[in-house]
Design a protein around this motif. Structure first.
Motif, mmCIF file in Angstrom:
data_model
loop_
_atom_site.group_PDB
_atom_site.id
_atom_site.type_symbol
_atom_site.label_atom_id
_atom_site.label_comp_id
_atom_site.label_asym_id
_atom_site.label_seq_id
_atom_site.Cartn_x
_atom_site.Cartn_y
_atom_site.Cartn_z
ATOM 1 N N THR A 39 79.580 195.227 -15.786
ATOM 2 C CA THR A 39 79.215 194.550 -14.537
ATOM 3 C C THR A 39 78.573 193.185 -14.749
ATOM 4 N N ALA A 40 78.231 192.836 -15.980
ATOM 5 C CA ALA A 40 77.552 191.561 -16.240
ATOM 6 C C ALA A 40 78.466 190.385 -15.916
ATOM 7 N N ILE A 41 77.954 189.426 -15.140
ATOM 8 C CA ILE A 41 78.707 188.206 -14.865
ATOM 9 C C ILE A 41 78.894 187.448 -16.162
ATOM 10 N N ALA A 42 80.122 186.995 -16.392
ATOM 11 C CA ALA A 42 80.469 186.359 -17.670
ATOM 12 C C ALA A 42 80.903 184.918 -17.446
ATOM 13 N N GLY A 43 79.999 184.108 -16.941
ATOM 14 C CA GLY A 43 80.309 182.714 -16.688
ATOM 15 C C GLY A 43 80.918 182.509 -15.317
ATOM 16 N N GLY A 44 81.206 181.247 -15.008
ATOM 17 C CA GLY A 44 81.726 180.890 -13.703
ATOM 18 C C GLY A 44 83.196 180.560 -13.738
ATOM 19 N N THR A 45 83.793 180.441 -12.567
ATOM 20 C CA THR A 45 85.200 180.055 -12.460
ATOM 21 C C THR A 45 85.374 178.838 -11.564
ATOM 22 N N SER A 46 84.293 178.127 -11.292
ATOM 23 C CA SER A 46 84.332 176.980 -10.386
ATOM 24 C C SER A 46 84.310 175.666 -11.156
ATOM 25 N N HIS A 47 84.719 174.612 -10.453
ATOM 26 C CA HIS A 47 84.500 173.246 -10.931
ATOM 27 C C HIS A 47 83.186 172.762 -10.323
ATOM 28 N N LEU A 48 82.622 171.711 -10.894
ATOM 29 C CA LEU A 48 81.329 171.240 -10.403
ATOM 30 C C LEU A 48 81.437 170.737 -8.961
ATOM 31 N N LEU A 49 82.563 170.167 -8.589
ATOM 32 C CA LEU A 49 82.730 169.726 -7.204
ATOM 33 C C LEU A 49 82.706 170.919 -6.251
ATOM 34 N N ASP A 50 83.199 172.070 -6.697
ATOM 35 C CA ASP A 50 83.094 173.283 -5.879
ATOM 36 C C ASP A 50 81.631 173.631 -5.627
ATOM 37 N N CYS A 51 80.807 173.456 -6.645
ATOM 38 C CA CYS A 51 79.377 173.754 -6.494
ATOM 39 C C CYS A 51 78.720 172.789 -5.518
ATOM 40 N N VAL A 52 79.130 171.531 -5.540
ATOM 41 C CA VAL A 52 78.630 170.562 -4.560
ATOM 42 C C VAL A 52 79.024 171.008 -3.159
ATOM 43 N N ARG A 53 80.258 171.468 -3.015
ATOM 44 C CA ARG A 53 80.740 171.911 -1.704
ATOM 45 C C ARG A 53 79.942 173.107 -1.193
ATOM 46 N N VAL A 54 79.661 174.072 -2.078
ATOM 47 C CA VAL A 54 78.857 175.234 -1.690
ATOM 48 C C VAL A 54 77.455 174.788 -1.287
ATOM 49 N N ALA A 55 76.887 173.851 -2.053
ATOM 50 C CA ALA A 55 75.538 173.372 -1.751
ATOM 51 C C ALA A 55 75.467 172.761 -0.355
ATOM 52 N N VAL A 56 76.495 172.006 0.003
ATOM 53 C CA VAL A 56 76.502 171.319 1.299
ATOM 54 C C VAL A 56 76.860 172.273 2.432
ATOM 55 N N SER A 57 77.937 173.031 2.259
ATOM 56 C CA SER A 57 78.483 173.820 3.368
ATOM 57 C C SER A 57 77.751 175.136 3.587
ATOM 58 N N ARG A 58 77.197 175.717 2.509
ATOM 59 C CA ARG A 58 76.577 177.035 2.643
ATOM 60 C C ARG A 58 75.061 177.018 2.506
ATOM 61 N N ALA A 59 74.537 176.022 1.784
ATOM 62 C CA ALA A 59 73.084 175.941 1.627
ATOM 63 C C ALA A 59 72.465 174.903 2.555
ATOM 64 N N GLY A 60 73.299 174.079 3.165
ATOM 65 C CA GLY A 60 72.774 173.056 4.058
ATOM 66 C C GLY A 60 72.058 171.931 3.337
ATOM 67 N N ILE A 61 72.372 171.730 2.075
ATOM 68 C CA ILE A 61 71.756 170.658 1.293
ATOM 69 C C ILE A 61 72.445 169.340 1.636
ATOM 70 N N PRO A 62 71.698 168.278 1.877
ATOM 71 C CA PRO A 62 72.330 166.985 2.179
ATOM 72 C C PRO A 62 73.286 166.559 1.070
ATOM 73 N N LEU A 63 74.406 165.968 1.458
ATOM 74 C CA LEU A 63 75.415 165.563 0.483
ATOM 75 C C LEU A 63 74.836 164.651 -0.585
ATOM 76 N N VAL A 64 73.988 163.715 -0.188
ATOM 77 C CA VAL A 64 73.447 162.774 -1.164
ATOM 78 C C VAL A 64 72.631 163.496 -2.233
ATOM 79 N N ASP A 65 71.929 164.566 -1.875
ATOM 80 C CA ASP A 65 71.132 165.317 -2.847
ATOM 81 C C ASP A 65 72.015 166.210 -3.715
ATOM 82 N N ALA A 66 73.017 166.846 -3.107
ATOM 83 C CA ALA A 66 73.913 167.702 -3.889
ATOM 84 C C ALA A 66 74.657 166.882 -4.938
#
Length: 407
Positions: free
Chosen positions: A332-359
């Protein structure tokens, strides 16, 4: 006047603001000018006319992203690569998605394997294809190993660390260490060797109590502050929350100390904002607690980034990816990610409500600071011409690296 400038005009994300009608002028491999479109070219009529005659696009322009913790992508794994082409397969996968500077992460493995990997990855760093090397282990906690193979976890060994630094030829950026282990920090320690050879300790994969966590960060800060030519004045924390004893009010472990160190500007904490490793609200809360200058977004991506579900390898460990989530096969241990860094920026903005400039800042400028490289991670005159054009949903459209379009 620049002979053949490349002008990019549209919404432009800078370090502290977003220009709704901005312009970026590329002169070969470098950025010549950045700013509001109507102000570019003061004192240069031809350039000003060129910028004003360039139609404003409906794209948003970001600085090239900087990922300081990545194990692979496109079906290729940095810890398992034996050829230059395998390394480049992973590099190109992330580069096409906006990561123009990438640190290749190894995983816990036998010393001879790590030394071979360091030599290969250093060659790609010599060529400018990689931004550096990160060693995730082997001096970590067996109790909090996550996807690190416990069979290859060993006690901190300054002599082996020195061998790895020499094999890296100046390209080692960070090494993940468990602070509770003997000789992790202090005189004659692994951290001392790292700092003396231009690398940073990255505290993580740890079952530490608060005492060792605080002492390790205090030691790191003092030594980095006194080290001539250090990459950064601050150590990092390897993927905060993941691979460490959870925070509990009667058994606090290391997390509160890591947050405290960051809040006191003594550490930069890595955050995997892929929606799998952390709830996006946690990323938002950490940002609000310690500030963006103390946070860096990473992918922790492995070979499956950009690929379909299936069976993969992460160093000595077999990994199964299902519904985009990588776990150790049969566990069950997570073994790394499958995203690109731009995907993480998108999650930060769209799901966490973090301003784009900060993400964007946490996915670009912060990684550059850890690397100690002022030429990347921002849209500013004199910087390398790394630009990512994205659509309204933050999906990549075109990527430029050193002024050239990435295929």
């Amino acid at each position: 006047m620049i002979e053949q400038p490349t002008v990019l005009r549209g919404r432009t994300v800078l370090e502290d603001e977003i220009l709704e009608d901005g312009a970026i002028v590329l002169d070969g491999a470098r950025i010549h000018a950045v700013g509001p479109a109507e102000r570019i070219g003061a004192g240069d009529r031809e350039l000003a006319a060129t910028v004003r005659s360039t139609p404003r696009s409906d794209l948003t322009f970001l600085p090239g992203l900087v990922d300081v913790h990545c194990h692979g992508g496109g079906g290729a794994s940095f810890p398992d690569a034996t050829t230059r082409e395998e390394v480049l397969t992973a590099v190109r996968e992330h580069r096409r998605h906006g990561t123009t500077s990438l640190v290749a992460s190894c995983v816990t493995a036998a010393p001879e394997v790590l030394l071979r990997s360091a030599d290969l990855l250093a060659t790609l760093a010599d060529e400018g294809e990689l931004a550096g090397i990160h060693f995730e282990g082997p001096f970590v906690s067996s109790a909090r190993c996550g996807a690190q193979d416990p069979a290859h976890i060993i006690e901190p060994d300054p002599a082996l660390t020195l061998e790895l630094m020499r094999a890296s030829r100046g390209h080692a950026v960070t090494m993940t260490l468990a602070p509770e282990k003997a000789r992790a920090y202090g005189p004659g320690s692994v951290a001392e060797v790292l700092i003396g050879n231009g690398a940073l300790p990255s505290w993580g994969h740890t079952d530490s109590d608060p005492v060792h966590a605080r002492a390790a960060l205090d030691y790191s800060r003092a030594e980095l502050g006194a080290a001539p030519g250090a990459r950064s004045e601050r150590a990092t924390v390897t993927h905060l929350f993941n691979g460490m004893r959870p925070l509990h009010h009667r058994d606090p472990g290391p997390i509160a100390e890591f947050l405290s160190a960051a809040a006191r500007r003594g550490a930069i904490v890595e955050l995997i904002c892929d929606g799998v490793h952390l709830d996006p609200s946690v990323v938002r809360d950490v940002l609000e607690i310690v500030g963006r200058d103390q946070c860096v977004l990473i992918t922790d991506a492995m070979a499956a980034a950009g690929m379909a579900d299936g069976e993969y390898q992460l160093g000595p460990q077999a990994v199964t990816v299902h519904d985009g989530v990588a776990r150790l096969s049969g566990g069950t241990a997570i073994a790394g990610g499958t995203s690109h860094l731009l995907d993480c920026v998108r999650v930060a903005v769209s799901r966490a409500g973090i301003p784009l400039v900060d993400a964007v800042y946490m996915a670009s400028r912060q990684g550059a600071r850890i690397l100690g490289d002022e030429r990347i991670g921002r849209l500013a005159p004199g910087c390398r011409g790394d630009v990512v054009a994205v659509d309204a949903d933050l999906h990549p459209v075109t990527v430029w690296r050193a002024g050239e379009v990435v295929d």
